[in-house]
Design a protein around this motif. Structure first.
Motif, short mmCIF file in Angstrom:
data_model
loop_
_atom_site.label_atom_id
_atom_site.label_comp_id
_atom_site.label_asym_id
_atom_site.label_seq_id
_atom_site.Cartn_x
_atom_site.Cartn_y
_atom_site.Cartn_z
N GLN A 42 0.82 -1.19 0.00
CA GLN A 42 0.00 0.00 0.00
C GLN A 42 0.87 1.26 0.00
O GLN A 42 2.02 1.23 0.40
CB GLN A 42 -0.96 0.03 1.19
CG GLN A 42 -0.34 -0.20 2.53
CD GLN A 42 -0.40 -1.65 2.95
OE1 GLN A 42 -1.15 -2.45 2.41
NE2 GLN A 42 0.42 -1.99 3.94
N TYR A 43 0.27 2.33 -0.46
CA TYR A 43 0.98 3.61 -0.53
C TYR A 43 -0.03 4.72 -0.32
O TYR A 43 -1.13 4.70 -0.88
CB TYR A 43 1.66 3.77 -1.89
CG TYR A 43 2.12 5.19 -2.18
CD1 TYR A 43 3.17 5.75 -1.47
CD2 TYR A 43 1.49 5.96 -3.14
CE1 TYR A 43 3.59 7.05 -1.72
CE2 TYR A 43 1.90 7.26 -3.41
CZ TYR A 43 2.95 7.80 -2.69
OH TYR A 43 3.34 9.09 -2.94
N SER A 44 0.37 5.69 0.49
CA SER A 44 -0.49 6.85 0.75
C SER A 44 0.27 8.11 0.38
O SER A 44 1.43 8.28 0.79
CB SER A 44 -0.90 6.89 2.22
OG SER A 44 -1.67 8.04 2.49
N THR A 45 -0.35 9.01 -0.38
CA THR A 45 0.30 10.26 -0.73
C THR A 45 0.40 11.19 0.47
O THR A 45 1.32 11.99 0.57
CB THR A 45 -0.47 10.98 -1.85
OG1 THR A 45 -1.81 11.27 -1.41
CG2 THR A 45 -0.54 10.12 -3.11
N ASP A 46 -0.54 11.07 1.39
CA ASP A 46 -0.55 11.89 2.60
C ASP A 46 -1.51 11.23 3.59
O ASP A 46 -2.73 11.23 3.37
CB ASP A 46 -1.01 13.31 2.30
CG ASP A 46 -0.99 14.21 3.54
OD1 ASP A 46 -0.73 13.70 4.64
OD2 ASP A 46 -1.24 15.42 3.39
N ASP A 276 -0.78 -6.66 -13.48
CA ASP A 276 -1.68 -5.81 -12.68
C ASP A 276 -0.92 -5.10 -11.56
O ASP A 276 -1.37 -5.04 -10.42
CB ASP A 276 -2.83 -6.65 -12.09
CG ASP A 276 -3.65 -7.34 -13.15
OD1 ASP A 276 -4.15 -6.65 -14.05
OD2 ASP A 276 -3.78 -8.58 -13.10
N GLN A 277 0.24 -4.53 -11.92
CA GLN A 277 1.06 -3.83 -10.94
C GLN A 277 0.91 -2.31 -11.03
O GLN A 277 1.57 -1.59 -10.29
CB GLN A 277 2.53 -4.19 -11.15
CG GLN A 277 2.88 -5.63 -10.82
CD GLN A 277 4.32 -5.97 -11.14
OE1 GLN A 277 4.61 -6.69 -12.09
NE2 GLN A 277 5.24 -5.44 -10.35
N ILE A 278 0.03 -1.83 -11.91
CA ILE A 278 -0.06 -0.40 -12.18
C ILE A 278 -1.43 0.14 -11.80
O ILE A 278 -2.46 -0.43 -12.18
CB ILE A 278 0.19 -0.09 -13.67
CG1 ILE A 278 1.52 -0.72 -14.14
CG2 ILE A 278 0.20 1.41 -13.91
CD1 ILE A 278 1.70 -0.65 -15.64
N GLY A 282 -4.92 10.25 -12.05
CA GLY A 282 -4.65 11.52 -12.73
C GLY A 282 -3.71 11.25 -13.89
O GLY A 282 -3.94 10.36 -14.71
N ASN A 283 -2.62 12.01 -13.96
CA ASN A 283 -1.64 11.80 -15.01
C ASN A 283 -0.37 11.15 -14.48
O ASN A 283 0.71 11.31 -15.03
CB ASN A 283 -1.28 13.13 -15.70
CG ASN A 283 -0.76 12.92 -17.11
OD1 ASN A 283 -1.32 12.14 -17.87
ND2 ASN A 283 0.30 13.62 -17.46
N LYS A 284 -0.54 10.37 -13.40
CA LYS A 284 0.58 9.66 -12.80
C LYS A 284 0.24 8.18 -12.69
O LYS A 284 -0.91 7.77 -12.86
CB LYS A 284 0.91 10.21 -11.41
CG LYS A 284 1.39 11.65 -11.39
CD LYS A 284 1.73 12.07 -9.98
CE LYS A 284 2.26 13.51 -9.93
NZ LYS A 284 2.61 13.91 -8.54
N THR A 285 1.26 7.40 -12.37
CA THR A 285 1.05 5.98 -12.09
C THR A 285 1.69 5.61 -10.76
O THR A 285 2.70 6.19 -10.36
CB THR A 285 1.66 5.07 -13.18
OG1 THR A 285 3.06 5.32 -13.26
CG2 THR A 285 1.00 5.31 -14.53
N VAL A 286 1.08 4.66 -10.08
CA VAL A 286 1.67 4.01 -8.91
C VAL A 286 2.01 2.60 -9.33
O VAL A 286 1.15 1.85 -9.82
CB VAL A 286 0.69 4.00 -7.72
CG1 VAL A 286 1.29 3.23 -6.55
CG2 VAL A 286 0.35 5.42 -7.31
#
Length: 288
Positions: A42-46, A276-278, A282-286
């Protein structure tokens, strides 16, 4: 019969606004429905109100069915306003390759596919030139010649779209396909068209980037794999790679060196898409 022989491996991808309890809710749901988590990222921007992204791989055992699990997950997804998808790892995605005259990116994908490194089906290759027909057909893959002129561009794209629907294509790879796709084409396959641009974007957008790089006297050249949008070479970036060069490199030498970087960056991007890693936001990818 062992329990493992009855398992189905599944991938769950989630994006939503961050709030407490998401991981706990997902984990409890999977445990309740007969799933065994193999990996969770998991990843959180904030953490205090940003975006949250999660990818979970799990085994689904026994009589539990994926469609039933998807239906049951809607309640949790609604609670957290999730954008989500649940994919069986065993299903090979159907990949169409578009190419013009240069073969290095195409051959990299075909070599990896034949070696079993790309877990995909390749039902067809479409090209606006006939140069690579014999090469493609030697792999047992149907080759379709769809010529494009300024006057016939719209008709050519419609012909290609019909072929893609006929073969039930999941996503498209532009392996140095030297045509700009129309908004109509792009909107037909949103977030499902991967392009390789022979430049380290955002530098040298558009045509002839190696000539522009030579004129600028760059010390690094690169390649960028990205999803296609209506904005030329400005879609969400998936992967980039670079190679150090110097003043002795002519434009032709830059092109030769750049081909290796293009092949590597594109193959990685395709692999991540297949696995299925992406997650696109918006205009970015995780990338997990």
């Amino acid at each position: 019969m062992t329990v493992n022989s009855l398992s189905t491996q599944v991938r769950l991808l989630i994006s939503c606004h961050d709030k407490p309890g998401i991981v706990a809710a997902v984990s409890a749901f999977l445990q309740k429905n007969g799933a065994n988590i193999l990996q969770s990222d998991q990843y959180s921007t904030d953490p205090s109100g940003g975006m949250f992204f999660m990818r979970v791989e799990f085994d689904l055992y026994g009589s539990y069915q994926l469609e039933d699990l998807r239906h049951s997950f809607i309640e949790i997804a609604s609670e957290f306003s999730m954008d989500w998808r649940m994919e069986p790892a065993s299903r090979k995605k159907k990949m169409a390759i578009f190419v013009s005259k240069e073969d290095h990116c195409l051959l990299e994908l075909l070599w990896k596919w034949k070696a079993g490194e790309l877990k995909a089906e390749i039902p067809l290759v479409i090209s606006n030139h006939k140069d690579l027909q014999n090469e493609v057909e030697s792999y047992g893959i149907p080759f379709f010649y769809v010529p494009v002129t300024k006057e016939s561009k719209a008709e050519a794209e419609q012909e290609a779209i019909k072929l893609l629907h006929k073969y039930e294509i999941d996503f498209i790879v532009l392996a140095r396909y030297m045509q700009i796709l129309s908004p109509t084409f792009v909107s037909t396959f949103p977030k499902r068209i991967i392009n390789i641009h022979h430049s380290f974007l955002p530098a040298f957008i558009g045509a002839n980037p190696y000539a522009k790089a030579f004129e600028r006297g760059v010390k690094l050249i690169g390649a960028t794999a990205h999803y296609v949008t209506d904005d030329l070479d400005e879609g969400p970036i998936i992967e980039q790679d670079v190679l150090r060069v110097n003043h002795r490199y002519t434009t032709d030498k830059l092109k030769i060196a750049g081909r290796q970087v293009e092949r590597i960056a594109l193959a990685r991007a395709v692999t991540w898409h297949l696995n299925d890693q992406i997650i696109v936001y918006g205009n970015k990818t995780v990338i997990f």
